[in-house]
Scaffold this motif. Sequence first.
Motif, PDB file in Angstrom:
ATOM      1  N   TYR A  28      48.353 -20.241  33.143  1.00  0.00           N
ATOM      2  CA  TYR A  28      49.596 -19.511  32.901  1.00  0.00           C
ATOM      3  C   TYR A  28      49.264 -18.136  32.336  1.00  0.00           C
ATOM      4  CZ  TYR A  28      50.452 -18.816  27.919  1.00  0.00           C
ATOM      5  OH  TYR A  28      50.437 -18.325  26.640  1.00  0.00           O
ATOM      6  N   MET A  29      50.180 -17.202  32.539  1.00  0.00           N
ATOM      7  CA  MET A  29      50.032 -15.865  31.979  1.00  0.00           C
ATOM      8  C   MET A  29      51.393 -15.358  31.522  1.00  0.00           C
ATOM      9  SD  MET A  29      47.435 -14.000  34.674  1.00  0.00           S
ATOM     10  CE  MET A  29      48.404 -14.462  36.118  1.00  0.00           C
ATOM     11  N   LEU A  30      51.403 -14.661  30.404  1.00  0.00           N
ATOM     12  CA  LEU A  30      52.606 -14.033  29.891  1.00  0.00           C
ATOM     13  C   LEU A  30      52.451 -12.528  30.094  1.00  0.00           C
ATOM     14  CD1 LEU A  30      55.313 -14.304  28.394  1.00  0.00           C
ATOM     15  CD2 LEU A  30      54.030 -14.213  26.242  1.00  0.00           C
ATOM     16  N   LEU A  31      53.343 -11.944  30.893  1.00  0.00           N
ATOM     17  CA  LEU A  31      53.219 -10.542  31.277  1.00  0.00           C
ATOM     18  C   LEU A  31      54.376  -9.725  30.713  1.00  0.00           C
ATOM     19  CD1 LEU A  31      52.518 -11.017  35.105  1.00  0.00           C
ATOM     20  CD2 LEU A  31      50.896 -11.210  33.217  1.00  0.00           C
ATOM     21  N   ASP A  32      54.105  -8.435  30.487  1.00  0.00           N
ATOM     22  CA  ASP A  32      55.187  -7.512  30.163  1.00  0.00           C
ATOM     23  C   ASP A  32      55.305  -6.491  31.284  1.00  0.00           C
ATOM     24  OD1 ASP A  32      53.090  -5.734  29.812  1.00  0.00           O
ATOM     25  OD2 ASP A  32      53.182  -5.772  27.628  1.00  0.00           O
ATOM     26  N   ASP A  33      56.226  -5.552  31.136  1.00  0.00           N
ATOM     27  CA  ASP A  33      56.480  -4.592  32.216  1.00  0.00           C
ATOM     28  C   ASP A  33      55.281  -3.693  32.479  1.00  0.00           C
ATOM     29  OD1 ASP A  33      57.244  -2.031  30.287  1.00  0.00           O
ATOM     30  OD2 ASP A  33      58.035  -3.925  29.537  1.00  0.00           O
ATOM     31  N   ALA A  34      54.454  -3.460  31.465  1.00  0.00           N
ATOM     32  CA  ALA A  34      53.300  -2.580  31.648  1.00  0.00           C
ATOM     33  C   ALA A  34      52.330  -3.141  32.686  1.00  0.00           C
ATOM     34  CB  ALA A  34      52.586  -2.370  30.317  1.00  0.00           C
ATOM     35  N   THR A  35      52.152  -4.460  32.700  1.00  0.00           N
ATOM     36  CA  THR A  35      51.237  -5.077  33.657  1.00  0.00           C
ATOM     37  C   THR A  35      51.702  -4.822  35.082  1.00  0.00           C
ATOM     38  OG1 THR A  35      50.827  -6.823  32.039  1.00  0.00           O
ATOM     39  CG2 THR A  35      50.066  -7.216  34.286  1.00  0.00           C
ATOM     40  N   PHE A  36      52.989  -5.009  35.338  1.00  0.00           N
ATOM     41  CA  PHE A  36      53.516  -4.795  36.678  1.00  0.00           C
ATOM     42  C   PHE A  36      53.378  -3.336  37.106  1.00  0.00           C
ATOM     43  CE2 PHE A  36      55.928  -8.682  35.577  1.00  0.00           C
ATOM     44  CZ  PHE A  36      55.526  -9.461  36.651  1.00  0.00           C
ATOM     45  N   LYS A  37      53.598  -2.415  36.162  1.00  0.00           N
ATOM     46  CA  LYS A  37      53.521  -1.002  36.505  1.00  0.00           C
ATOM     47  C   LYS A  37      52.092  -0.600  36.865  1.00  0.00           C
ATOM     48  CE  LYS A  37      57.573   0.263  33.787  1.00  0.00           C
ATOM     49  NZ  LYS A  37      58.097   0.842  32.543  1.00  0.00           N
ATOM     50  N   VAL A  38      51.112  -1.158  36.156  1.00  0.00           N
ATOM     51  CA  VAL A  38      49.715  -0.840  36.449  1.00  0.00           C
ATOM     52  C   VAL A  38      49.291  -1.489  37.760  1.00  0.00           C
ATOM     53  CG1 VAL A  38      47.333  -1.124  35.681  1.00  0.00           C
ATOM     54  CG2 VAL A  38      49.102  -0.510  34.029  1.00  0.00           C
ATOM     55  N   ALA A  39      49.692  -2.737  37.967  1.00  0.00           N
ATOM     56  CA  ALA A  39      49.337  -3.437  39.211  1.00  0.00           C
ATOM     57  C   ALA A  39      49.958  -2.747  40.421  1.00  0.00           C
ATOM     58  CB  ALA A  39      49.787  -4.890  39.133  1.00  0.00           C
ATOM     59  N   ASP A  40      51.244  -2.373  40.314  1.00  0.00           N
ATOM     60  CA  ASP A  40      51.960  -1.593  41.329  1.00  0.00           C
ATOM     61  C   ASP A  40      51.725  -2.128  42.744  1.00  0.00           C
ATOM     62  OD1 ASP A  40      53.664   0.407  42.203  1.00  0.00           O
ATOM     63  OD2 ASP A  40      52.019   1.839  42.522  1.00  0.00           O
ATOM     64  N   ILE A  41      52.030  -3.404  42.946  1.00  0.00           N
ATOM     65  CA  ILE A  41      51.908  -4.015  44.272  1.00  0.00           C
ATOM     66  C   ILE A  41      53.274  -4.006  44.925  1.00  0.00           C
ATOM     67  CG2 ILE A  41      51.311  -6.120  45.538  1.00  0.00           C
ATOM     68  CD1 ILE A  41      49.451  -6.792  43.183  1.00  0.00           C
ATOM     69  N   ARG A  42      53.426  -3.201  45.977  1.00  0.00           N
ATOM     70  CA  ARG A  42      54.743  -3.040  46.574  1.00  0.00           C
ATOM     71  C   ARG A  42      54.833  -3.534  48.006  1.00  0.00           C
ATOM     72  NH1 ARG A  42      56.438   2.952  45.128  1.00  0.00           N
ATOM     73  NH2 ARG A  42      54.451   3.137  44.046  1.00  0.00           N
ATOM     74  N   PHE A  43      53.759  -4.110  48.534  1.00  0.00           N
ATOM     75  CA  PHE A  43      53.887  -4.739  49.850  1.00  0.00           C
ATOM     76  C   PHE A  43      54.346  -6.183  49.665  1.00  0.00           C
ATOM     77  CE2 PHE A  43      49.383  -4.913  48.575  1.00  0.00           C
ATOM     78  CZ  PHE A  43      49.108  -6.277  48.685  1.00  0.00           C
ATOM     79  N   PRO A  44      54.895  -6.811  50.713  1.00  0.00           N
ATOM     80  CA  PRO A  44      55.414  -8.185  50.573  1.00  0.00           C
ATOM     81  C   PRO A  44      54.310  -9.165  50.165  1.00  0.00           C
ATOM     82  CG  PRO A  44      56.159  -7.188  52.627  1.00  0.00           C
ATOM     83  CD  PRO A  44      55.111  -6.277  52.070  1.00  0.00           C
ATOM     84  N   ILE A  45      54.633 -10.035  49.224  1.00  0.00           N
ATOM     85  CA  ILE A  45      53.672 -11.000  48.682  1.00  0.00           C
ATOM     86  C   ILE A  45      54.267 -12.400  48.723  1.00  0.00           C
ATOM     87  CG2 ILE A  45      52.525 -11.773  46.561  1.00  0.00           C
ATOM     88  CD1 ILE A  45      51.140  -9.431  47.711  1.00  0.00           C
TER      89      ILE A  45
END
Length: 288
Positions: A28-45
């Motif tokens: 399991y992982m607990l994420l905040d918005d910063a993680t998503f912004k750095v990852a920046d994956i915008r193609f379909p997953i």
Amino acid sequence: MRKGMDLASFDIFKYIKYNFFKAANTQYMLLDDATFKVADIRFPIRNFFYGIGITYGGKDNVLIANNEYVISKGSCIAIGPGTISQWLNESTALTDTVLFTRDFFRSSPFAGFPDSLPFFQPGGNHVIQLNTAQLKQMRLLFNTLKAFRDDETIVTCIVYSILMLAKKMYDTDLTHKLNGLTHKQKLARQFQSLVVEHFLTKRTVDFYAREMNITPKYLSEILLSEIGKPAKTLIDETVFLEAKTLLRQTTMSVQEIADWLNFPETSNFIKAFKKREHLTPAAYRKHE
């Protein structure tokens, strides 16, 4: 398709785990918005895990299965294994999200529980809007999770509590929505769920109209008025969302993807994909 073809060549759970948490064994992982912004994956997953999160501010658009949602303050988002999603813009939302695998609950009394939840199932309603009191309750659980994030036994119980609260809110939200839906809106929702279930083998409007006991003409009229798109367009969007996911997440060849999607010839798939995306499938796979 080759025997034993791996559909999970790119797993976003593993990608985030190794790049942002440096942990090999965590389930399991607990994420905040910063993680998503750095990852920046915008193609379909396509998900191979469970994810549930809440939004405290900002505004985003996300495509989940064949439905586009607006994410804003108080949104609760839940996506389960097998469901495809795509963030349609650079994330601005302030969020807390927990991701976990099927093995997370394996040795607990809650094993199998996530699979019973409707918001984790493909074609479900993956986003509900919380009121102020509900958001406060959910945020309290996420803050408790942060306080005990390193105690696996307690974490398991807190995540279970988050899911139970989400289910309670989901049931309340669904009842309210269904009671407020018109007959046409209910038919549009039924169509979207059917497409997610059958799109690999059923591409004709006639099939879905028969399943819904209405005429193809009436079905298209409903979808144009409620969603703004005809039935065939919505079916094709689901097909090519699957195609884009396979091109980015797997090592399947273009021919294998065409076979998986039941195109009669690979050339038909390439021509149709290029017409929609203005790129060949091979070029899309390499495109940043």
